[in-house]
Design an enzyme around this catalytic site. Structure first.
Site, PDB file in Angstrom:
ATOM      1  N   HIS A 108     -24.289  -2.945  80.188  1.00  0.00           N
ATOM      2  CA  HIS A 108     -24.401  -2.488  78.818  1.00  0.00           C
ATOM      3  C   HIS A 108     -23.819  -3.251  77.995  1.00  0.00           C
ATOM      4  O   HIS A 108     -22.852  -4.081  78.048  1.00  0.00           O
ATOM      5  CB  HIS A 108     -23.641  -1.074  78.885  1.00  0.00           C
ATOM      6  CG  HIS A 108     -22.219  -0.774  78.982  1.00  0.00           C
ATOM      7  ND1 HIS A 108     -21.492  -1.241  78.112  1.00  0.00           N
ATOM      8  CD2 HIS A 108     -21.633  -0.863  80.331  1.00  0.00           C
ATOM      9  CE1 HIS A 108     -20.001  -1.064  78.591  1.00  0.00           C
ATOM     10  NE2 HIS A 108     -20.329  -0.858  79.954  1.00  0.00           N
ATOM     11  N   ASP A 110     -22.845  -2.373  74.725  1.00  0.00           N
ATOM     12  CA  ASP A 110     -22.079  -1.847  73.639  1.00  0.00           C
ATOM     13  C   ASP A 110     -20.651  -1.821  74.189  1.00  0.00           C
ATOM     14  O   ASP A 110     -20.508  -2.215  75.112  1.00  0.00           O
ATOM     15  CB  ASP A 110     -22.511  -0.452  73.470  1.00  0.00           C
ATOM     16  CG  ASP A 110     -22.193   0.680  74.472  1.00  0.00           C
ATOM     17  OD1 ASP A 110     -22.728   0.022  75.527  1.00  0.00           O
ATOM     18  OD2 ASP A 110     -21.539   1.623  74.428  1.00  0.00           O
ATOM     19  N   ASP A 141     -16.089  -5.998  80.032  1.00  0.00           N
ATOM     20  CA  ASP A 141     -16.789  -4.880  79.826  1.00  0.00           C
ATOM     21  C   ASP A 141     -17.544  -4.569  78.625  1.00  0.00           C
ATOM     22  O   ASP A 141     -17.078  -4.048  77.621  1.00  0.00           O
ATOM     23  CB  ASP A 141     -15.489  -3.620  79.830  1.00  0.00           C
ATOM     24  CG  ASP A 141     -16.176  -2.065  79.986  1.00  0.00           C
ATOM     25  OD1 ASP A 141     -17.313  -2.171  80.490  1.00  0.00           O
ATOM     26  OD2 ASP A 141     -15.415  -1.258  79.690  1.00  0.00           O
ATOM     27  N   GLU A 176     -23.470   3.019  76.511  1.00  0.00           N
ATOM     28  CA  GLU A 176     -22.657   3.679  77.603  1.00  0.00           C
ATOM     29  C   GLU A 176     -21.212   4.148  77.292  1.00  0.00           C
ATOM     30  O   GLU A 176     -20.444   4.949  77.614  1.00  0.00           O
ATOM     31  CB  GLU A 176     -22.501   2.550  78.734  1.00  0.00           C
ATOM     32  CG  GLU A 176     -22.069   3.094  80.170  1.00  0.00           C
ATOM     33  CD  GLU A 176     -20.384   2.756  80.306  1.00  0.00           C
ATOM     34  OE1 GLU A 176     -19.841   3.568  81.125  1.00  0.00           O
ATOM     35  OE2 GLU A 176     -19.844   2.153  79.275  1.00  0.00           O
ATOM     36  N   GLU A 177     -20.560   3.242  76.345  1.00  0.00           N
ATOM     37  CA  GLU A 177     -19.137   3.591  75.903  1.00  0.00           C
ATOM     38  C   GLU A 177     -19.106   4.776  75.197  1.00  0.00           C
ATOM     39  O   GLU A 177     -17.977   5.252  74.701  1.00  0.00           O
ATOM     40  CB  GLU A 177     -18.543   2.357  75.135  1.00  0.00           C
ATOM     41  CG  GLU A 177     -18.609   1.184  75.886  1.00  0.00           C
ATOM     42  CD  GLU A 177     -17.433   1.051  77.166  1.00  0.00           C
ATOM     43  OE1 GLU A 177     -17.077   2.219  77.361  1.00  0.00           O
ATOM     44  OE2 GLU A 177     -17.061   0.018  77.599  1.00  0.00           O
ATOM     45  N   HIS A 441     -11.000  -1.621  77.646  1.00  0.00           N
ATOM     46  CA  HIS A 441     -10.937  -0.556  76.779  1.00  0.00           C
ATOM     47  C   HIS A 441      -9.627  -0.670  76.067  1.00  0.00           C
ATOM     48  O   HIS A 441      -9.037   0.049  74.935  1.00  0.00           O
ATOM     49  CB  HIS A 441     -10.927   0.800  77.272  1.00  0.00           C
ATOM     50  CG  HIS A 441     -12.086   1.421  78.011  1.00  0.00           C
ATOM     51  ND1 HIS A 441     -12.489   2.643  78.312  1.00  0.00           N
ATOM     52  CD2 HIS A 441     -13.230   0.451  78.394  1.00  0.00           C
ATOM     53  CE1 HIS A 441     -13.696   2.657  78.629  1.00  0.00           C
ATOM     54  NE2 HIS A 441     -14.164   1.437  78.797  1.00  0.00           N
TER      55      HIS A 441
END
Length: 478
Positions: A108, A110, A141, A176-177, A441
């Site tokens: 992903h 995003d 990520d 996805e996030e 994150h």
């Protein structure tokens, strides 16, 4: 699909040119990754969707530049139950030839919100190398996952020529996030383009910077907002405190009921599962999490069992008067966000019912509660009986110089259950470019460049070996 596996010596014959191709292209690969990190592609509603669209176009340009796909498109699907479209995703496909399998590569583009700049040692969206790590939001990520796919295809095209036989589908998601809200619809809308024999999901972790890992278990999740009310307006805490329960008091008592004395979850109906795990010490836990001296781990049983296969409840947010704006009043209403990780194998709907029943049964002082904004995701247990798993493990071993560890992950990738549902014949491999200090994150997210190189090399070996398979292949049922 039935496959006669290649022997290890035959599979290793092409390792040297593939390794050389990956290493020669590594500076360009890292430069491409840095360019992606500079795009603040946060998919949450409060952020500019134009930057997510910009990120999708940048990824599409990289995939087109591989010159191995007839068509590369940026496309969207609808969000079920709404009239909205999801965030833009990149889709590409080339058919397999001469009996070779097809592999679907997922990642992903995003990213999570960056948080406060003051918490970062460098600007979140300005990629910065310090030591052997590349810092920036999305550096690990999952824009590194995107580039692992791009770089491994690039190496295959360099060594086998762009007219290779392996079928490849590429799906680089853009939300996805933010819950992959259009994921299931996207699979249905593009079912034939995405159909594959092997699916590689490059969005997980490695055991450490020297040891690769294949993720074989993921917890599911149940999140929702809980609102507690005891009054229809605020009242003076001096005049009525001691006789009238305020919402904060009721909320604290209700939330405390979710936990046993040792900090483990005390909700009837939430299950645990036995997942084999390697040794993991409290010292390692403290090092990876920053657990303060004097603070103790919570729960019971082996540490990795607590992280991988037992439920966990976290209060991730609270709406209440701030300390700076606190007045001497009884709060009439408080809202909190609950994030529950559930054991692999427990249906998310069943877990939600257990949580709701517990909360309603333990409401103190006759308070009123409301549960809304519910989101659920299924856990995942890998079926490791197929031919693709040993092939992947061999590729990892040869790329890292060390055999991989099968790991569980405490986090969730709920859309994998959709992949299993739509493509039940496919074998799913959950790999990753992160390590325990990547801090995905969180502020100061980073990618270990040595891990990245080895992850790219492992995937390049896997694609090359899939492309060179000489066994008898039966096409999957269409």
């Amino acid at each position: 699909m039935t496959v006669t596996p290649d022997t290890a010596p035959e599979a290793a014959l092409a390792d040297a040119p593939v390794r050389a191709a990956v290493e020669a292209a590594l500076p360009a690969t890292i430069a491409d990754l840095c360019a992606l990190v500079r795009i603040p592609s946060v998919s949450w509603d409060a952020f500019d969707p134009a930057r997510v669209a910009e990120s999708a176009e940048a990824v599409a340009a990289l995939v087109r530049g591989l010159n191995v796909f007839d068509e590369v498109v940026v496309t969207r699907s609808g969000i079920p139950g709404t009239t909205e479209l999801g965030q833009p995703a990149v889709l590409a496909h080339r058919p397999a030839r001469n009996g070779r399998p097809t592999v679907l590569l997922y990642a992903h583009h995003d990213v999570q919100p960056p948080g406060h700049d003051i918490d970062w040692e460098s600007t979140p969206f300005e990629p910065t190398v310090r030591g052997d790590r590349l810092y920036g939001r999305g550096a690990a990520d999952d824009k590194a996952g995107v580039m692992a796919h791009v770089a491994s295809i690039r190496a295959l095209a360099e060594t086998a020529g762009p007219d290779f036989d392996l079928g490849i589908a590429v799906f680089i998601e853009g939300e996805e996030e933010f819950g992959s809200r259009s994921f299931a619809a996207f699979l249905e809308d593009n079912r034939e383009s995405l159909r594959a024999d092997v699916i590689v999901v490059a969005d997980s972790n490695n055991w450490d910077v020297d040891t690769p890992a294949l993720t074989v278990a993921l917890r599911g999740n149940v999140t929702f907002r809980l609102t507690v009310r005891t009054l229809d307006h605020a009242s003076h805490s001096g005049m009525y405190g001691g006789a009238v329960p305020d919402a904060m008091m009721a909320t604290v008592r209700l939330l405390a009921s979710l936990y046993a004395e040792d900090g483990s979850v005390a909700v009837d109906g939430l299950t645990s599962r036995d997942v084999p795990a390697p040794e993991y010490t409290e010292e390692q836990l403290r090092l990876e999490t920053g657990l303060l001296d004097g603070a103790t781990p919570i729960g019971h049983g082996p540490l990795l069992s607590r992280l991988w296969s037992q439920p966990a409840i976290t209060i991730t947010g609270i709406d209440a008067p701030s300390v700076a704006n606190a007045s001497n009043t009884l709060s009439p209403v408080v809202s909190v966000r609950l994030s529950t990780r559930i054991a692999p194998g427990q249906p998310a709907a069943e877990a939600y019912q257990a949580l709701e029943a517990h909360l309603r049964a333990h409401v103190p002082y006759g308070a009123s509660i409301t549960i809304d904004d519910v989101d659920t995701g299924e856990g995942f247990l890998v079926d490791d009986s197929g031919w693709a798993v040993p092939l992947a493990l061999g590729a990892m071993t040869d790329a890292w110089g060390k055999p991989p560890v099968n790991v569980g992950i405490g986090g969730s990738i709920p859309f994998i259950s959709d992949l299993v549902r739509v493509f039940p014949e496919a074998q799913i491999l959950v790999t990753g470019v992160e390590d325990p200090d990547s801090r995905a994150h969180s502020p100061n997210e980073s990618l270990h460049l040595g891990v990245f190189k080895r992850a790219v090399l492992a995937e390049a070996f896997l694609l090359d070996r899939l492309n060179r398979r000489t066994g008898t292949l039966e096409a999957p049922t269409r």
